[in-house]
Enzyme design. Structure first.
Site, mmCIF file in Angstrom:
data_model
loop_
_atom_site.group_PDB
_atom_site.id
_atom_site.type_symbol
_atom_site.label_atom_id
_atom_site.label_comp_id
_atom_site.label_asym_id
_atom_site.label_seq_id
_atom_site.Cartn_x
_atom_site.Cartn_y
_atom_site.Cartn_z
ATOM 1 N N HIS A 42 73.103 56.502 60.831
ATOM 2 C CA HIS A 42 73.045 55.763 59.572
ATOM 3 C C HIS A 42 73.220 54.255 59.689
ATOM 4 O O HIS A 42 73.025 53.556 58.702
ATOM 5 C CB HIS A 42 74.084 56.318 58.599
ATOM 6 C CG HIS A 42 73.901 57.770 58.320
ATOM 7 N ND1 HIS A 42 72.757 58.284 57.739
ATOM 8 C CD2 HIS A 42 74.696 58.840 58.571
ATOM 9 C CE1 HIS A 42 72.864 59.597 57.633
ATOM 10 N NE2 HIS A 42 74.036 59.956 58.128
ATOM 11 N N LYS A 65 64.201 65.818 61.671
ATOM 12 C CA LYS A 65 65.090 65.785 60.512
ATOM 13 C C LYS A 65 64.253 65.473 59.275
ATOM 14 O O LYS A 65 63.397 64.593 59.305
ATOM 15 C CB LYS A 65 66.164 64.722 60.731
ATOM 16 C CG LYS A 65 67.278 64.747 59.726
ATOM 17 C CD LYS A 65 68.379 63.758 60.102
ATOM 18 C CE LYS A 65 69.482 63.797 59.053
ATOM 19 N NZ LYS A 65 70.524 62.802 59.335
ATOM 20 N N ASN A 66 64.488 66.196 58.177
ATOM 21 C CA ASN A 66 63.674 66.039 56.966
ATOM 22 C C ASN A 66 63.802 64.666 56.332
ATOM 23 O O ASN A 66 62.824 64.123 55.832
ATOM 24 C CB ASN A 66 64.043 67.105 55.931
ATOM 25 C CG ASN A 66 63.521 68.460 56.307
ATOM 26 O OD1 ASN A 66 62.536 68.562 57.039
ATOM 27 N ND2 ASN A 66 64.177 69.497 55.850
ATOM 28 N N GLN A 67 65.005 64.111 56.335
ATOM 29 C CA GLN A 67 65.222 62.800 55.735
ATOM 30 C C GLN A 67 66.471 62.178 56.325
ATOM 31 O O GLN A 67 67.327 62.872 56.862
ATOM 32 C CB GLN A 67 65.332 62.906 54.217
ATOM 33 C CG GLN A 67 66.458 63.780 53.737
ATOM 34 C CD GLN A 67 66.489 63.850 52.225
ATOM 35 O OE1 GLN A 67 65.963 62.979 51.548
ATOM 36 N NE2 GLN A 67 67.116 64.882 51.689
ATOM 37 N N ASN A 68 66.555 60.888 56.217
ATOM 38 C CA ASN A 68 67.711 60.158 56.722
ATOM 39 C C ASN A 68 67.754 58.797 56.042
ATOM 40 O O ASN A 68 66.717 58.226 55.718
ATOM 41 C CB ASN A 68 67.608 59.980 58.240
ATOM 42 C CG ASN A 68 68.891 59.465 58.830
ATOM 43 O OD1 ASN A 68 69.918 60.124 58.769
ATOM 44 N ND2 ASN A 68 68.841 58.278 59.407
ATOM 45 N N THR A 69 68.961 58.294 55.861
ATOM 46 C CA THR A 69 69.139 56.972 55.276
ATOM 47 C C THR A 69 69.845 56.068 56.270
ATOM 48 O O THR A 69 70.878 56.446 56.830
ATOM 49 C CB THR A 69 69.953 57.053 53.971
ATOM 50 O OG1 THR A 69 69.247 57.893 53.052
ATOM 51 C CG2 THR A 69 70.138 55.675 53.364
ATOM 52 N N HIS A 156 80.494 60.795 57.529
ATOM 53 C CA HIS A 156 79.404 61.471 56.812
ATOM 54 C C HIS A 156 78.924 60.594 55.662
ATOM 55 O O HIS A 156 79.736 60.121 54.864
ATOM 56 C CB HIS A 156 79.905 62.821 56.275
ATOM 57 C CG HIS A 156 78.943 63.516 55.365
ATOM 58 N ND1 HIS A 156 77.741 64.032 55.803
ATOM 59 C CD2 HIS A 156 78.996 63.778 54.033
ATOM 60 C CE1 HIS A 156 77.108 64.579 54.771
ATOM 61 N NE2 HIS A 156 77.849 64.435 53.695
#
Length: 161
Positions: A42, A65-69, A156
């Protein structure tokens, strides 16, 4: 009676399978502490393009991975957010170790557009820049492996808002 029992056993197996898949999405590679994995996923956007930056994360997880910020800030700034008042984590109401950023930060959200289960280097991502607040979960550092300058560290990214 037998069909009901058989059906309920199948449903239980399917549910356990779904839980195993969901649980596996939140597993960190063993060489990282939770704080190090948070920073890798992140903070450390290794490229300005999501497709390239996500390859680093995908290579550790061996999946797309489907999405990440990515938060476009420093690890130290996120550590400072850990000093904000505790709140219940939106994604897990039993956890009380979340903290609201209090101010918006620039970020880039990566969203998988082209999955490639056979070859993760072919996964492609769309990116969306934004300025948003975030909520982060924090825990005490790993005494053996995290640097001592931060006693409490982010572990997290719970939500962006």
């Amino acid at each position: 009676m037998v069909p009901k029992l058989f059906t309920s056993q199948i449903c239980l197996l399917l549910l356990l399978g779904l839980l195993a898949v969901e649980g596996s999405l939140h597993v960190k590679p063993p060489q990282f502490t939770w704080a190090q994995w948070f920073e890798t996923q992140h903070i450390n956007m290794t490229s300005q393009q999501c497709t390239n930056a996500m390859q680093v994360i995908n290579n550790y997880q061996r999946r797309c991975k489907n999405q990440n910020t990515f938060l476009l800030t420093t690890f130290a700034n996120v550590v400072n957010v850990c000093g904000n008042p505790n709140m219940t984590c939106p994604s897990n109401k039993t956890r009380k170790n979340c903290h609201h950023s209090g101010s918006q930060v620039p970020l880039i959200h990566c969203n998988l557009t082209t999955p490639s289960p056979q070859n993760i280097s072919n996964c492609r991502y769309a990116q969306t820049p934004a300025n948003m607040f975030y909520i982060v979960a924090c825990d005490n550092r790993d005494q053996r492996r995290d640097p001592p300058q931060y006693p409490v560290v982010p572990v997290h990214l719970d939500r962006i808002i």
